[in-house]
Design a protein around this motif. Structure first.
Motif, PDB file in Angstrom:
ATOM      1  N   ILE A 255       0.822  -1.211   0.000  1.00  0.00           N
ATOM      2  CA  ILE A 255       0.000   0.000   0.000  1.00  0.00           C
ATOM      3  C   ILE A 255       0.858   1.263   0.000  1.00  0.00           C
ATOM      4  O   ILE A 255       0.480   2.275  -0.590  1.00  0.00           O
ATOM      5  N   ALA A 258       2.072   1.645  -3.587  1.00  0.00           N
ATOM      6  CA  ALA A 258       0.936   2.040  -4.417  1.00  0.00           C
ATOM      7  C   ALA A 258       0.597   3.514  -4.202  1.00  0.00           C
ATOM      8  O   ALA A 258       0.242   4.227  -5.144  1.00  0.00           O
ATOM      9  N   ALA A 259       0.738   3.972  -2.948  1.00  0.00           N
ATOM     10  CA  ALA A 259       0.467   5.381  -2.655  1.00  0.00           C
ATOM     11  C   ALA A 259       1.514   6.287  -3.284  1.00  0.00           C
ATOM     12  O   ALA A 259       1.200   7.365  -3.806  1.00  0.00           O
ATOM     13  N   LEU A 262       1.656   4.933  -7.650  1.00  0.00           N
ATOM     14  CA  LEU A 262       0.390   5.017  -8.382  1.00  0.00           C
ATOM     15  C   LEU A 262      -0.544   6.091  -7.832  1.00  0.00           C
ATOM     16  O   LEU A 262      -1.641   6.271  -8.356  1.00  0.00           O
ATOM     17  N   ARG A 263      -0.117   6.771  -6.778  1.00  0.00           N
ATOM     18  CA  ARG A 263      -0.939   7.822  -6.154  1.00  0.00           C
ATOM     19  C   ARG A 263      -2.261   7.284  -5.636  1.00  0.00           C
ATOM     20  O   ARG A 263      -3.266   7.999  -5.604  1.00  0.00           O
ATOM     21  N   GLU A 264      -2.270   6.020  -5.238  1.00  0.00           N
ATOM     22  CA  GLU A 264      -3.490   5.455  -4.676  1.00  0.00           C
ATOM     23  C   GLU A 264      -3.692   5.954  -3.251  1.00  0.00           C
ATOM     24  O   GLU A 264      -2.743   6.172  -2.507  1.00  0.00           O
ATOM     25  N   ARG A 265      -4.938   6.105  -2.886  1.00  0.00           N
ATOM     26  CA  ARG A 265      -5.273   6.631  -1.564  1.00  0.00           C
ATOM     27  C   ARG A 265      -5.150   5.531  -0.512  1.00  0.00           C
ATOM     28  O   ARG A 265      -5.618   4.409  -0.719  1.00  0.00           O
TER      29      ARG A 265
END
Length: 287
Positions: A255, A258-259, A262-265
């Motif tokens: 995570i 990914a943050a 991929l700029r995932e929250r």
């Protein structure tokens, strides 16, 4: 370096390997991603062997080979259950089981802690669930089959840790070489079977290995085997119970990458889990 620090670090490296594996799987398929990663990990171990060393013995090779089989079964069950979903329930369940099985084995085998140690283990188990939680809109209740697969995947990850813990102290990376050799043989055999069955398509992807996807898969395999080395060091410096609960925090690395990439929250509940994980590792390093 304290075993608790090695455990937390191995979880982050494992999670990073999973992130790269997920990216590669979108390009070349999950089975081939795992197969390529097994080869790159084996090559890295063979390159490191002259510098790290290790005593070749039947015990080292035997326990290592068995851990390779356990890892192959774990990966197969993990992919299968996550494909059914919902990930929001099955992912943390798998991670929790991967901690509980070896933790129970370690406690039955004589691992003992003070009051602070047991509090830290409890915190770590809560963190495992929170970090592994995958926010999913409209998630439905999992089927009994999916639940059984998730429990089986987590249990086999736990068995993998138990088997590594049985390896001789002087074996160095030899058990991991056996592990990767068996894992690679299993996965490439599976790739061959799928190719023969599908002829033109494997896992819904073209039968050729694209250079970019293969490179990412190879990098993921190198990170994965690096995490295995950290786990092996942690098991030899510390105890199975501590390592098992901290290694189960592997979704943290996924995570976080990914943050960043991929700029995932990152969900608030996952941030709480990350903070709890660091606090638990700090307490365990003091026990």
């Amino acid at each position: 370096m304290p075993a608790a620090v090695l455990g937390l670090l191995s979880a982050v490296v494992y999670g990073s390997a999973d992130f790269l594996g997920g990216v590669a799987a979108r390009r070349i398929g999950p089975v081939r991603t795992t197969a390529v990663g097994a080869v790159s990990g084996l090559l890295l171990l063979l390159l490191a062997l002259p510098f790290v060393g290790g005593e070749w013995s039947a015990a080292a090779l035997g326990w290592g080979a068995l851990s390779g089989l356990a890892g192959s079964v774990a990966v197969g069950l993990l992919y299968a259950c996550l494909a059914i979903g919902p990930m929001s329930i099955l992912s943390p369940l798998t991670a929790l089981m991967s901690a509980v099985v070896p933790m129970a084995w370690g406690l039955l085998g004589g691992d003992r802690f003070g009051a602070i140690g047991y509090v830290a283990i409890g915190m770590a188990l809560i963190a495992v669930v929170l970090v592994g939680f995958v926010p999913e809109k409209g998630a439905v209740r999992p089927t009994a089959r999916a639940l059984l697969m998730a429990v089986g995947a987590g249990a086999m990850i736990g068995v993998f840790l138990i088997l590594l813990d049985q390896t001789p102290e002087d074996s160095g990376v030899v058990p991991l070489i056996a592990n990767r050799a068996v894992n690679g043989a299993v996965m490439w055999t599976l790739v061959g079977v799928l190719v023969l069955r599908a002829r033109r398509r494997v896992d819904g992807h073209p039968p050729h290995l694209g250079p970019r996807g293969t490179g990412i898969a190879a990098a993921g395999g190198a990170l994965d085997v690096s995490a295995n080395v950290l786990i092996l060091l942690g098991l030899r410096l510390g105890d199975l119970t501590t390592m098992s609960v901290l290694v189960a925090l592997y979704p943290a690395g996924t995570i976080l990458l990914a943050a960043i990439v991929l700029r995932e929250r990152v969900a608030p509940v996952q941030w709480v889990g990350l903070v709890l994980a660091v606090a638990a590792a700090a307490l365990l390093s003091l026990t």
